[in-house]
Design a protein around this motif. Structure first.
Motif, short mmCIF file in Angstrom:
data_model
loop_
_atom_site.label_atom_id
_atom_site.label_comp_id
_atom_site.label_asym_id
_atom_site.label_seq_id
_atom_site.Cartn_x
_atom_site.Cartn_y
_atom_site.Cartn_z
N PHE A 1 0.83 -1.21 0.00
CA PHE A 1 0.00 0.00 0.00
C PHE A 1 0.87 1.25 0.00
O PHE A 1 1.58 1.50 0.98
CB PHE A 1 -0.87 -0.04 1.27
N PRO A 2 0.87 2.03 -1.09
CA PRO A 2 0.07 1.94 -2.32
C PRO A 2 0.76 1.08 -3.38
O PRO A 2 1.90 0.66 -3.21
CB PRO A 2 0.01 3.39 -2.79
N SER A 3 0.06 0.85 -4.49
CA SER A 3 0.63 0.12 -5.62
C SER A 3 1.62 1.01 -6.38
O SER A 3 1.24 2.05 -6.91
CB SER A 3 -0.48 -0.33 -6.57
N GLY A 4 2.88 0.58 -6.41
CA GLY A 4 3.90 1.37 -7.11
C GLY A 4 3.68 1.42 -8.61
O GLY A 4 3.86 2.46 -9.24
N HIS A 5 3.31 0.28 -9.20
CA HIS A 5 3.05 0.25 -10.64
C HIS A 5 1.94 1.24 -11.00
O HIS A 5 2.02 1.97 -11.99
CB HIS A 5 2.62 -1.15 -11.08
N THR A 6 0.89 1.26 -10.18
CA THR A 6 -0.26 2.12 -10.48
C THR A 6 0.09 3.60 -10.36
O THR A 6 -0.31 4.41 -11.20
CB THR A 6 -1.44 1.78 -9.55
N LEU A 7 0.81 3.96 -9.32
CA LEU A 7 1.16 5.39 -9.16
C LEU A 7 2.09 5.85 -10.27
O LEU A 7 1.99 6.99 -10.75
CB LEU A 7 1.73 5.67 -7.78
N ARG A 8 2.99 4.96 -10.71
CA ARG A 8 3.86 5.33 -11.83
C ARG A 8 3.05 5.49 -13.11
O ARG A 8 3.25 6.46 -13.88
CB ARG A 8 4.96 4.27 -12.02
N ALA A 9 2.14 4.56 -13.35
CA ALA A 9 1.32 4.62 -14.56
C ALA A 9 0.44 5.86 -14.59
O ALA A 9 0.34 6.54 -15.61
CB ALA A 9 0.46 3.36 -14.66
N PHE A 10 -0.20 6.16 -13.47
CA PHE A 10 -1.12 7.30 -13.45
C PHE A 10 -0.39 8.64 -13.45
O PHE A 10 -0.93 9.63 -13.96
CB PHE A 10 -2.05 7.20 -12.24
N SER A 11 0.80 8.70 -12.90
CA SER A 11 1.54 9.96 -12.96
C SER A 11 1.92 10.28 -14.40
O SER A 11 1.72 11.42 -14.87
CB SER A 11 2.79 9.90 -12.07
N LEU A 12 2.41 9.29 -15.12
CA LEU A 12 2.75 9.51 -16.53
C LEU A 12 1.52 9.76 -17.39
O LEU A 12 1.50 10.68 -18.22
CB LEU A 12 3.49 8.29 -17.08
N ALA A 13 0.48 8.96 -17.17
CA ALA A 13 -0.73 9.09 -17.97
C ALA A 13 -1.40 10.44 -17.76
O ALA A 13 -1.90 11.05 -18.71
CB ALA A 13 -1.71 7.97 -17.63
#
Length: 208
Positions: free
Chosen positions: A138-150
């Motif tokens: 918590f939190p998901s590292g993959h998700t935060l990286r993906a959403f920051s770029l997106a």
């Protein structure tokens, strides 16, 4: 500028409130049932696809991408001036970097068990202050990286802004499908990624 500052603060507050109201019921009632529902998928084609999607936002991939973007943005700024193009490139690098830094600290602070631990010995919840991989859910590292770029791409693209956001959502879903995260981990990661992009955009483009 003052109105933009207020709107950024308001957006962050509302997004945080909405995220909390989503995370709490998922943590209490839905995370485990979802994890149990996807657990039988282990070793299937769905998980293989999920792993491929997850790879797009893996730490090594994003760190490499942000490194070259940071160099490109700095060089562009030094040669042609720090106009919109240079700042956009720098934002693509800085937002994920900020999200990763914040995410790593929060992973350590919360020390949440990953789903495999639940299926191994029934442990669920937070251990606090842990650097162990299986206690960094918590939190998901993959998700935060993906959403920051997106989110940054959604800011800077003139058309088809929804495409990177769809990819980010797929990355978040993939983390649940492959059994590495609970849905609430993904929600928190998404919030961090979007928030870093929004505030990065505010600071780099507030003069416009």
């Amino acid at each position: 500028m003052l109105n933009r500052s207020r709107s950024t603060v308001l957006f962050t507050a509302l997004a945080a409130l909405m995220t909390v109201f989503l995370i709490i019921p998922f943590f209490l009632f839905l995370d485990i049932p979802v994890a149990q529902a996807v657990h039988p998928l282990k070793g299937t084609f769905a998980v293989k696809v999920g792993n491929m999607i997850s790879w797009l936002a893996s730490k090594n991939v994003i760190q490499t991408v942000t490194f070259f973007l940071l160099l490109a943005g700095a060089l562009d700024g030094m040669i042609y001036g720090f106009g919109r193009r240079a700042r956009s490139i720098l934002l693509l690098a800085l937002a994920p970097m900020a999200a990763m830094l914040i995410g790593d600290e929060l992973k350590w602070f919360f020390g949440r068990y990953r789903p495999p631990v639940f299926f191994e010995n029934g442990s669920y919840g937070f251990t606090w202050f842990s650097s162990e991989y299986m206690q960094n859910s918590f939190p998901s590292g993959h998700t935060l990286r993906a959403f920051s770029l997106a989110s940054v791409l959604a800011f800077v693209l003139s058309r088809k802004k929804y495409i990177p956001l769809i990819v980010a959502v797929l990355v978040g879903i993939s983390r649940v499908v492959v059994g590495r995260h609970y849905p609430s981990d993904v929600m928190f990661g998404g919030f961090i990624g979007v928030t870093c992009a929004v505030w990065g955009h505010y600071y780099l483009f507030r003069e416009e």
